[in-house]
Scaffold this motif. Sequence first.
Motif, PDB file in Angstrom:
ATOM      1  N   ALA A  44       4.217  -2.531 -22.156  1.00  0.00           N
ATOM      2  CA  ALA A  44       5.097  -2.246 -23.286  1.00  0.00           C
ATOM      3  C   ALA A  44       6.147  -3.327 -23.424  1.00  0.00           C
ATOM      4  N   GLU A  45       6.543  -3.588 -24.674  1.00  0.00           N
ATOM      5  CA  GLU A  45       7.580  -4.587 -24.895  1.00  0.00           C
ATOM      6  C   GLU A  45       8.930  -4.074 -24.409  1.00  0.00           C
ATOM      7  N   ASP A  46       9.148  -2.772 -24.514  1.00  0.00           N
ATOM      8  CA  ASP A  46      10.377  -2.182 -24.019  1.00  0.00           C
ATOM      9  C   ASP A  46      10.055  -1.365 -22.780  1.00  0.00           C
ATOM     10  N   GLY A  47      11.033  -1.223 -21.905  1.00  0.00           N
ATOM     11  CA  GLY A  47      10.819  -0.460 -20.690  1.00  0.00           C
ATOM     12  C   GLY A  47      10.785  -1.363 -19.484  1.00  0.00           C
ATOM     13  N   PRO A  48      10.476  -0.792 -18.315  1.00  0.00           N
ATOM     14  CA  PRO A  48      10.498  -1.569 -17.075  1.00  0.00           C
ATOM     15  C   PRO A  48       9.521  -2.731 -17.099  1.00  0.00           C
ATOM     16  N   ALA A  49       9.891  -3.825 -16.467  1.00  0.00           N
ATOM     17  CA  ALA A  49       8.973  -4.949 -16.300  1.00  0.00           C
ATOM     18  C   ALA A  49       7.893  -4.563 -15.300  1.00  0.00           C
ATOM     19  N   ARG A  50       6.652  -4.792 -15.681  1.00  0.00           N
ATOM     20  CA  ARG A  50       5.528  -4.491 -14.800  1.00  0.00           C
ATOM     21  C   ARG A  50       5.333  -5.662 -13.839  1.00  0.00           C
ATOM     22  N   VAL A  51       5.366  -5.371 -12.547  1.00  0.00           N
ATOM     23  CA  VAL A  51       5.324  -6.412 -11.517  1.00  0.00           C
ATOM     24  C   VAL A  51       4.149  -6.143 -10.587  1.00  0.00           C
ATOM     25  N   LEU A  52       3.218  -7.093 -10.522  1.00  0.00           N
ATOM     26  CA  LEU A  52       2.083  -7.020  -9.613  1.00  0.00           C
ATOM     27  C   LEU A  52       2.407  -7.864  -8.387  1.00  0.00           C
ATOM     28  N   ILE A  53       2.560  -7.207  -7.239  1.00  0.00           N
ATOM     29  CA  ILE A  53       2.850  -7.902  -5.988  1.00  0.00           C
ATOM     30  C   ILE A  53       1.540  -8.123  -5.243  1.00  0.00           C
ATOM     31  N   VAL A  54       1.221  -9.376  -4.935  1.00  0.00           N
ATOM     32  CA  VAL A  54      -0.008  -9.697  -4.222  1.00  0.00           C
ATOM     33  C   VAL A  54       0.325 -10.508  -2.981  1.00  0.00           C
ATOM     34  N   GLY A  55      -0.584 -10.465  -2.024  1.00  0.00           N
ATOM     35  CA  GLY A  55      -0.371 -11.199  -0.786  1.00  0.00           C
ATOM     36  C   GLY A  55      -1.266 -10.654   0.308  1.00  0.00           C
ATOM     37  N   ASP A  56      -0.900 -10.959   1.545  1.00  0.00           N
ATOM     38  CA  ASP A  56      -1.722 -10.585   2.688  1.00  0.00           C
ATOM     39  C   ASP A  56      -1.031  -9.512   3.519  1.00  0.00           C
ATOM     40  N   SER A  57      -1.269  -9.504   4.825  1.00  0.00           N
ATOM     41  CA  SER A  57      -0.726  -8.466   5.702  1.00  0.00           C
ATOM     42  C   SER A  57       0.797  -8.434   5.712  1.00  0.00           C
ATOM     43  N   GLY A  59      -5.404  -9.723   5.708  1.00  0.00           N
ATOM     44  CA  GLY A  59      -6.373 -10.811   5.760  1.00  0.00           C
ATOM     45  C   GLY A  59      -6.554 -11.539   4.449  1.00  0.00           C
ATOM     46  N   GLY A  60      -5.785 -11.175   3.407  1.00  0.00           N
ATOM     47  CA  GLY A  60      -5.994 -11.711   2.075  1.00  0.00           C
ATOM     48  C   GLY A  60      -5.848 -13.220   1.987  1.00  0.00           C
ATOM     49  N   LEU A  67       3.132 -13.866  -2.286  1.00  0.00           N
ATOM     50  CA  LEU A  67       3.501 -14.536  -1.046  1.00  0.00           C
ATOM     51  C   LEU A  67       2.197 -14.907  -0.350  1.00  0.00           C
ATOM     52  N   TRP A  68       1.589 -15.968  -0.840  1.00  0.00           N
ATOM     53  CA  TRP A  68       0.257 -16.386  -0.435  1.00  0.00           C
ATOM     54  C   TRP A  68       0.312 -17.642   0.430  1.00  0.00           C
ATOM     55  N   GLY A  69      -0.768 -17.863   1.152  1.00  0.00           N
ATOM     56  CA  GLY A  69      -1.001 -19.185   1.713  1.00  0.00           C
ATOM     57  C   GLY A  69      -1.227 -19.258   3.204  1.00  0.00           C
ATOM     58  N   ILE A  70      -0.663 -18.333   3.988  1.00  0.00           N
ATOM     59  CA  ILE A  70      -0.739 -18.543   5.432  1.00  0.00           C
ATOM     60  C   ILE A  70      -2.162 -18.384   5.958  1.00  0.00           C
ATOM     61  N   ASN A  71      -2.926 -17.441   5.412  1.00  0.00           N
ATOM     62  CA  ASN A  71      -4.318 -17.300   5.870  1.00  0.00           C
ATOM     63  C   ASN A  71      -5.184 -18.453   5.391  1.00  0.00           C
ATOM     64  N   SER A  77       5.376   0.999  15.642  1.00  0.00           N
ATOM     65  CA  SER A  77       4.241   0.137  15.298  1.00  0.00           C
ATOM     66  C   SER A  77       4.584  -0.655  14.054  1.00  0.00           C
ATOM     67  N   VAL A  78       4.613  -1.971  14.174  1.00  0.00           N
ATOM     68  CA  VAL A  78       4.958  -2.780  13.017  1.00  0.00           C
ATOM     69  C   VAL A  78       3.908  -3.826  12.704  1.00  0.00           C
ATOM     70  N   VAL A  79       2.818  -3.832  13.439  1.00  0.00           N
ATOM     71  CA  VAL A  79       1.760  -4.797  13.154  1.00  0.00           C
ATOM     72  C   VAL A  79       0.437  -4.249  13.662  1.00  0.00           C
ATOM     73  N   ALA A  80      -0.636  -4.581  12.960  1.00  0.00           N
ATOM     74  CA  ALA A  80      -1.947  -4.065  13.350  1.00  0.00           C
ATOM     75  C   ALA A  80      -2.324  -4.540  14.739  1.00  0.00           C
ATOM     76  N   PRO A  81      -3.017  -3.707  15.501  1.00  0.00           N
ATOM     77  CA  PRO A  81      -3.411  -4.102  16.854  1.00  0.00           C
ATOM     78  C   PRO A  81      -4.614  -5.017  16.895  1.00  0.00           C
TER      79      PRO A  81
END
Length: 354
Positions: A12-25, A93-94, A122-126, A262-266
């Motif tokens: 929509a032109e009015d209303g909240p900005a739609r934000v797609l967050i992408v990245g890895d773990s 793993g993205g 926030l891409w790039g490390i993998n 637990s803050v990271v996958a085993p």
Amino acid sequence: MSVLTPTVPAAAEDGPARVLIVGDSVTQGYKGDFTWRYFAWKGLASQGEEVDFVGPRSGTFFVHEDGAWDWDYTGEGAYADADFDRDHGAFYGGRMGPDDNFFYEPIGQEVASYVPDVVMSLWGINDLTREQEGPQDVIATYRDWVAEARASNPDVDFVLGRLPYVWIDEVPEFNDLLGTLATDLSTERSRIVVATMTEDYTQSGDSVDHVHPNTEGQRKIAGMMAGALSELLAAPTPEPETLPTPAPAPIPVPEAPPAPASVVAPVDVAEALSDAAPPGSPRRVKAVRKHGSRTVVTWRASVGPVDHRVRCGRVRTVATASKAVLRARSARCRVRAVGPGGRSPWVRVRVRER
């Protein structure tokens, strides 16, 4: 991982900005994390910023007791605090790809399906460490990735995060090149800003391992990303030359509570997909400079590698044999083996003149 389905209406032109967050773990988080998305949402909301996080997932990554992997865990304890807009497009793993494997999702499909006004990544490390690509190669992939998103929506804006893990060899160069990418590609129609860490971020204080952030690290990443997003939303018609390095808006993200247990996958997801053992390091590595800038690097291969990555200063190549010739004037070179099970440590040598 989720199948992308175009089920949402146009933005929509009015209303909240739609934000797609992408990245890895680092962006998705593991069961029990707060995630930097949580702190970003809380900080933006505290400043009255109206944003709608969108994407194919709402959960974290989790390895169940029976060993099954869940790339979108939304059950009990999925988050340390689930009181925020949890929609996102990140996954463990993205990679940016496309590399025709399990760890790539086409950004063009995601943009078409979820119709974001802003893609925040926030891409790039993998790509740097798993795919063994050099910073320039990963930036070239990033350019293609931006073009793919724009093919679905020529008006989408971007917030590209610089990687905070500056203790990793390839990251500082990658971060510098990311600013160049934004300068080259940003337009008034589709703006690109680069989010930069403004707080001290260290491996010992802000991560639980080589990369994954602890709760305080999540808070700092959130400040970086939310600040750049706020700057972008507040400047609908900025001067193009100011876009790559905006002054981050002072988004006061909440103080980090005590870290969950637990803050990271085993498991390391990328390595766990392969039963192959990582290759051994190359042996008897030599580097000899001949005829001015022609440097010949030779080695004895270990058992198992598919190929070798060779670097002399900023010049790099991939070799399938046990020899590489580079036009480089660097005083040092390095070689490592790469195979299905991972990579060997770098073997560094001084270049001898002939």
